[in-house]
Design an enzyme around this catalytic site. Sequence first.
Site, mmCIF file in Angstrom:
data_model
loop_
_atom_site.group_PDB
_atom_site.id
_atom_site.type_symbol
_atom_site.label_atom_id
_atom_site.label_comp_id
_atom_site.label_asym_id
_atom_site.label_seq_id
_atom_site.Cartn_x
_atom_site.Cartn_y
_atom_site.Cartn_z
ATOM 1 N N TYR A 143 1.614 -1.932 -3.077
ATOM 2 C CA TYR A 143 1.943 -3.141 -2.317
ATOM 3 C C TYR A 143 1.501 -2.973 -0.878
ATOM 4 C CZ TYR A 143 4.907 -6.858 -0.307
ATOM 5 O OH TYR A 143 5.388 -7.969 0.351
ATOM 6 N N ASP A 235 -1.314 3.786 3.286
ATOM 7 C CA ASP A 235 -0.195 2.892 3.573
ATOM 8 C C ASP A 235 1.073 3.726 3.457
ATOM 9 O OD1 ASP A 235 1.835 1.063 3.663
ATOM 10 O OD2 ASP A 235 0.720 -0.491 2.594
ATOM 11 N N LYS A 263 9.265 0.818 8.185
ATOM 12 C CA LYS A 263 10.552 1.270 7.638
ATOM 13 C C LYS A 263 11.222 2.419 8.399
ATOM 14 C CE LYS A 263 9.374 -0.633 3.125
ATOM 15 N NZ LYS A 263 10.117 -1.817 2.741
HETATM 16 N N1 PMP Z 1 3.239 -1.486 2.487
HETATM 17 C C1 PMP Z 1 4.150 -0.860 1.738
HETATM 18 C C2 PMP Z 1 3.756 0.411 1.036
HETATM 19 C C3 PMP Z 1 5.437 -1.368 1.611
HETATM 20 O O1 PMP Z 1 6.332 -0.736 0.846
HETATM 21 C C4 PMP Z 1 5.765 -2.553 2.296
HETATM 22 C C5 PMP Z 1 7.158 -3.169 2.188
HETATM 23 N N2 PMP Z 1 7.872 -2.877 1.064
HETATM 24 C C6 PMP Z 1 4.785 -3.179 3.062
HETATM 25 C C7 PMP Z 1 3.534 -2.612 3.150
HETATM 26 C C8 PMP Z 1 5.075 -4.433 3.801
HETATM 27 O O2 PMP Z 1 5.949 -4.178 4.857
HETATM 28 P P1 PMP Z 1 6.849 -5.354 5.468
HETATM 29 O O3 PMP Z 1 7.828 -5.763 4.425
HETATM 30 O O4 PMP Z 1 7.480 -4.722 6.675
HETATM 31 O O5 PMP Z 1 5.915 -6.450 5.841
#
Ligand code: PMP
Length: 423
Positions: A143, A235, A263
């Site tokens: 994701y 990521d 996070k």
């Molecule tokens: N990349 C990864 C690996 C994630 O887990 C997430 C959120 N779960 C995101 C991007 C997107 O981050 P945000 O919800 O802060 O936009």
Amino acid sequence: MNSRSETRSRELRARAVELTPGGVHSNVRLTSPSVFFDRGKGAWLWDADGNDYVDYLLGQGPNFLGHAHDEVITAVESAMRRGGVFGSQHVLENEAGELFLDSIGWAERVRFGVSGTEADQAALRLARAATGRTRFVRFEGHYHGWLDNVLIKTVDGVTGPASEGQLAHHLDDSIVLGFNDPVALARAFDEHGGEIAAVILEPMMCNSGAIPPENGYLQRVRELCTEHGAVLIFDEVITGFRLTLGGAAERFGVTPDLAVYGKAMAGGWPVSALAGRADVMDRFAAGVNHSGTFNSSVPACAAVTAALTVLRRDAPYQRVEEHGARLIDGIRKLGVDHDLPLRVQGLPMAFHVGFGDPAPVIDAAGLGRLDLKRYADLVPVLVDHGIWVAPRGIWYVSAAHGDSELAAVLERLDAALSAGGRR
Ligand code: PMP
């Protein structure tokens, strides 16, 4: 528990659906049991009816230091008294930037943002500018935010948009492969090498399951990117500051060109970051746009500095790892005691619980062979028994989890499994 009061939560829910679609402000929450929380402290949450929950979701990851960490609160509170955003630089930025870069260890520049979604977009734009190419490789089950060019769903091996209203052609520039398959990546480079600007991946796949890279896989991805002149983007929104201070790059010993963080980096405060090599990142000052009114706000920088100071001083990683390992053992033992095909995989600080064959799952296709629905059906029972987790199976451990939380969660899990799938 089943006997818990839900009166206030029910009232709030009834009003919420009149105010916001589905009663939630993020679609991810549509699938979770609808609980209205009143507050959190450490590894615990209390809902509007006063019920307590031991928390292994951590707000989908950010609360790695536990909820409402005193030092983060003090730092943010005092920072907010200086103002929030000035449309310019401020005196707390450099300290946050220095601590950040020093902590991850490998990158030369950082840009702070607000969400992981936007930092992922900035990374892809930068990679295109740096290479003069258009396409990028990404992986099934990973994701990278909810925007049109990255939100995907793979059904029976066919990948497409995951949302109504999302135009399929926005995915034309991505090449979607299976994770942990170096041969597929080599083939993609052989076929499209001259077009591939970047390879973007969760270095440990957490969004669907908790799937560590197989031995040598990330090294091979690194080699192929270098060989074909593509930008390697980790990521690390979930893995950063969680697998260890230097995230997955440090834990697995592979250095990307760019990486995205979010996070855990700011003690629960909404901050993201894009970090990387100076020659690539400095394009932001020479033709590549990346903007944001709230980027590097005063409280955000204070939160980053406070959270990273605590993480560097307390070095909680060993403790988190031990807690997670004991919890995983306890969950597996309860599975045996209850004669359930409960399976756990991943790393102690971020693992996946599900039902099915205990053989390791290495990609999104393998996850599809698990009984994901059976676990999702169990989640409301866990929540009724005071364990806060999400239906997708990921469990996160924080620095605030200790022996009493371990005893509580195992006792509650035992009771929940005895109650079976019944609510
Ligand atoms: N990349 C990864 C690996 C994630 O887990 C997430 C959120 N779960 C995101 C991007 C997107 O981050 P945000 O919800 O802060 O936009």
